[in-house]
Design an enzyme around this catalytic site. Structure first.
Site, mmCIF file in Angstrom:
data_model
loop_
_atom_site.group_PDB
_atom_site.id
_atom_site.type_symbol
_atom_site.label_atom_id
_atom_site.label_comp_id
_atom_site.label_asym_id
_atom_site.label_seq_id
_atom_site.Cartn_x
_atom_site.Cartn_y
_atom_site.Cartn_z
ATOM 1 N N SER A 74 8.677 -0.915 1.955
ATOM 2 C CA SER A 74 8.275 0.351 2.540
ATOM 3 C C SER A 74 7.037 0.194 3.409
ATOM 4 O O SER A 74 6.394 -0.856 3.417
ATOM 5 C CB SER A 74 7.972 1.353 1.425
ATOM 6 O OG SER A 74 6.771 0.975 0.773
ATOM 7 N N LYS A 75 6.715 1.240 4.125
ATOM 8 C CA LYS A 75 5.542 1.233 4.986
ATOM 9 C C LYS A 75 4.278 0.932 4.178
ATOM 10 O O LYS A 75 3.404 0.202 4.615
ATOM 11 C CB LYS A 75 5.418 2.595 5.671
ATOM 12 C CG LYS A 75 4.205 2.739 6.576
ATOM 13 C CD LYS A 75 4.219 4.062 7.301
ATOM 14 C CE LYS A 75 3.056 4.193 8.266
ATOM 15 N NZ LYS A 75 1.753 4.187 7.583
ATOM 16 N N ARG A 76 4.220 1.495 2.987
ATOM 17 C CA ARG A 76 3.051 1.294 2.136
ATOM 18 C C ARG A 76 2.788 -0.176 1.818
ATOM 19 O O ARG A 76 1.652 -0.623 1.730
ATOM 20 C CB ARG A 76 3.218 2.057 0.824
ATOM 21 C CG ARG A 76 3.037 3.551 0.947
ATOM 22 C CD ARG A 76 3.018 4.204 -0.425
ATOM 23 N NE ARG A 76 1.883 3.747 -1.229
ATOM 24 C CZ ARG A 76 0.665 4.281 -1.140
ATOM 25 N NH1 ARG A 76 0.433 5.261 -0.318
ATOM 26 N NH2 ARG A 76 -0.312 3.832 -1.898
ATOM 27 N N GLY A 97 3.419 -2.748 3.675
ATOM 28 C CA GLY A 97 2.797 -3.370 4.827
ATOM 29 C C GLY A 97 1.326 -3.035 4.879
ATOM 30 O O GLY A 97 0.481 -3.913 5.067
#
Length: 512
Positions: free
Chosen positions: A265-267, A269
């Site tokens: 997920s974006k988190r 990264g």
RNA sequence: GGUCGGUUCGUCUAGGGGUUAGGACACGUCCCUUUCACGGAUGAAACACGGGUUCGAUUCCCGUACCGACUACCA
């Protein structure tokens, strides 16, 4: 009889295109090219509430960056236009109505409150599957339970309704996935999914099947998250009578978090300090931002190569593949079944490989631009010289300028740690003599010559050069480590080297 | 909870009834190098578990465990 291969990438414009989506697009592209077919892009914007401005442009730019632009798309339409589902809206209702007519779908008038109440009731009664299905629909407000007259009246009055698929009570649904083989499911475990929403828009399930059919899609290559609804899709093809041209399915393994478990997920990264999106992203409306591989310094061909190997491999031990080579080597059979953990270290390795394979001239523009950002103007020749110096030692283009700027800009201060250890009397003796030598030297000056002169200087003073080498580096570059010193001397020329040595000599204190 | 899918070194993976289970990244050591890298060599490191089938299973079958996806008028 074999049809022309046509595949599609069908993203939803709800934000920046995730790296997993980019990989899906890449595999579709690779497959299309390999099979001599077409790669189309269709925007699945049936959910008006989730539309994000700029997301579509982001998708376009991402694919362009990687050189995998679709053959047909909203911005490059073919015979199946339009390529945005919102623009195809008028056509879906009739298909849903056909299904109602054939007895494979029905109208439902239940409000969201009623649906919620139903789920709560079923959950409380410990029903295994609290969903709208062949059993529970008999207790709900729909055209299967209501008198025909009432249904007509409700429809005529403009009351909101949805159209649901009527899943058969007991039927074995099977599909042959290209990656996973036969997958079988009992229709009793499926629910009566909404096909047409009350706003008149189709849901993914309906639009997807209708459009894939209308666009003559032969192979559906998509993420594994779609596997559970694939049986519903198979059923819809059957209900429409399109079984003969039903596409083949290939469900790709998911991209997983590098640490721990779960979908990338974006988190992740943000937390681990690497991008999970191809390009930088900024949502003008809510201010949401995300870092991109491109802006981090990943080369498009390196990123593409890395992406291709996330779940696929050619079966031999080669790893470096150009797009052309990927097309040649690609096959769906060689795509793995299990989820792939994302490893940024491997992405960096690919970038290093590609960086080193580039010519100095190709990389020079990065250096010129990076220097310009800091108000330093350098010419192509200088930039190429810096690239040659740094290319083998960096992961990203930006590190070239960072690591070699001292070549262009004389040091104004020196690494105190190194100075404290190496700036001794012997070093000063050698440097003083070397500066004199250079100041009186007029011949050709290259790395070889710089080294020879330095060696002769030390010898004349009967001193060992090795011990003072780091001091020499410090004097000219200000730091204790870096690319080949003699190469740097050659780029600087005798005058500049001498000047810098004089400055260092005048600035640094000799240690005990 | 239910349905579906998955499981080979830390990671990406090759392989497949009998192999010293191969490669790559990362990591360690050595060589090269008057620095740091590059490069070369080398080392450590894996078939989730339990049953079957079989002369033999990491490979085939079943079960268990674990992981994941899905379970919306989102895609």
């Amino acid at each position: 009889m074999s049809r022309e291969v046509r595949v599609r990438f069908a993203p939803s414009p709800t934000g920046p295109l995730h790296i997993g989506g980019v990989r899906t697009a890449l595999y579709n592209y690779l497959f299309a090219r390999k099979m001599g077919g077409k790669f189309l892009l269709r925007i699945e914007d049936t959910d008006q509430t989730r539309f994000v401005p700029g997301a579509e442009d982001y998708i376009k730019e991402s694919l362009e960056w990687l050189g995998i632009s679709p053959d047909e798309s909203p911005w490059n339409p073919g015979d199946c236009a339009p390529y945005r589902q919102s623009e195809r809206k008028p056509s879906y209702m009739q298909y849903a109505l056909d299904l109602v007519e054939a007895g494979h779908a029905y109208y439902a008038f239940d409000t969201s409150e009623e649906l919620e109440a139903m789920r709560e009731r079923l959950t409380a009664a410990r029903v295994v599957q609290p969903q709208y299905n062949s059993i529970t629909r008999t207790q709900m407000k729909n055209s299967l339970t209501l008198p025909e007259e009432e249904v007509k009246a409700r429809l005529a009055s403009g009351e909101p309704y949805v159209i649901r698929v009527k899943i058969p009570r007991k039927e074995e649904v099977r599909l042959n996935d290209m990656i996973r083989g036969w997958v079988m499911v009992q229709s009793a475990t499926l629910d009566d999914k909404v096909l047409m929403k009350s706003d008149g828009m189709p849901t993914y399930h309906l639009a997807n099947i209708v459009d894939d059919h209308l666009m003559n899609i032969t192979h559906v290559i998509r993420g594994e998250e779609w596997l559970p609804s694939a049986p519903l899709h198979v059923l819809l093809y059957k209900f429409f009578g399109w079984e003969d041209t039903m596409p083949e399915f290939a469900h790709l393994p998911l991209l997983l978090k590098p640490d721990g478990n779960g979908k990338l997920s974006k988190r992740d990264g943000d937390k681990l300090g690497f991008p999970v999106f191809p390009l930088n992203w900024e949502n003008k409306v809510d201010g949401d931002t995300a870092a991109g591989f491109r802006e981090q310094g990943y080369l498009s061909d390196a990123f593409l190569n890395f992406l291709a190997f996330l779940g696929w491999n050619p079966g031999d031990e080669r790893e470096i593949f150009s797009l052309e080579e990927l097309i040649e080597a690609f096959s769906v059979e060689r795509i793995g079944k299990s989820g792939t953990k994302f490893d940024i270290a491997k992405a960096k390795w690919f970038n290093e490989q590609y960086l080193r394979a580039k010519s100095n001239a190709e990389l020079a523009p990065y250096v010129i631009a990076d220097a310009a950002k800091e108000g330093v103007t350098i010419i192509q020749d200088t930039a190429e010289a810096l690239v040659a110096l740094m290319k083998e030692r960096v992961t990203f283009p930006a590190e070239i300028w960072q690591g070699s700027r001292f070549v262009v800009e004389a040091p104004t201060e020196f690494d105190q740690d190194i100075a404290g250890k190496r700036w001794n009397a012997d070093a000063v003796t050698i440097l003083t003599a070397y500066a004199e030598t250079l100041e009186g030297y007029t011949g050709d000056f290259d790395a070889e010559k710089a080294k020879a002169l330095l060696g002769e200087t030390a010898e004349a003073k009967e001193l060992k050069l090795g011990k003072s080498m780091q001091a020499v580096r410090l004097a000219v570059t200000g730091v204790g480590a870096g690319p080949d010193l003699m190469e740097i001397f050659a780029i600087l020329g005798t005058e500049e080297v001498a000047k810098r040595i004089r400055f260092a000599l005048a600035t640094l204190e000799v240690i005990g």
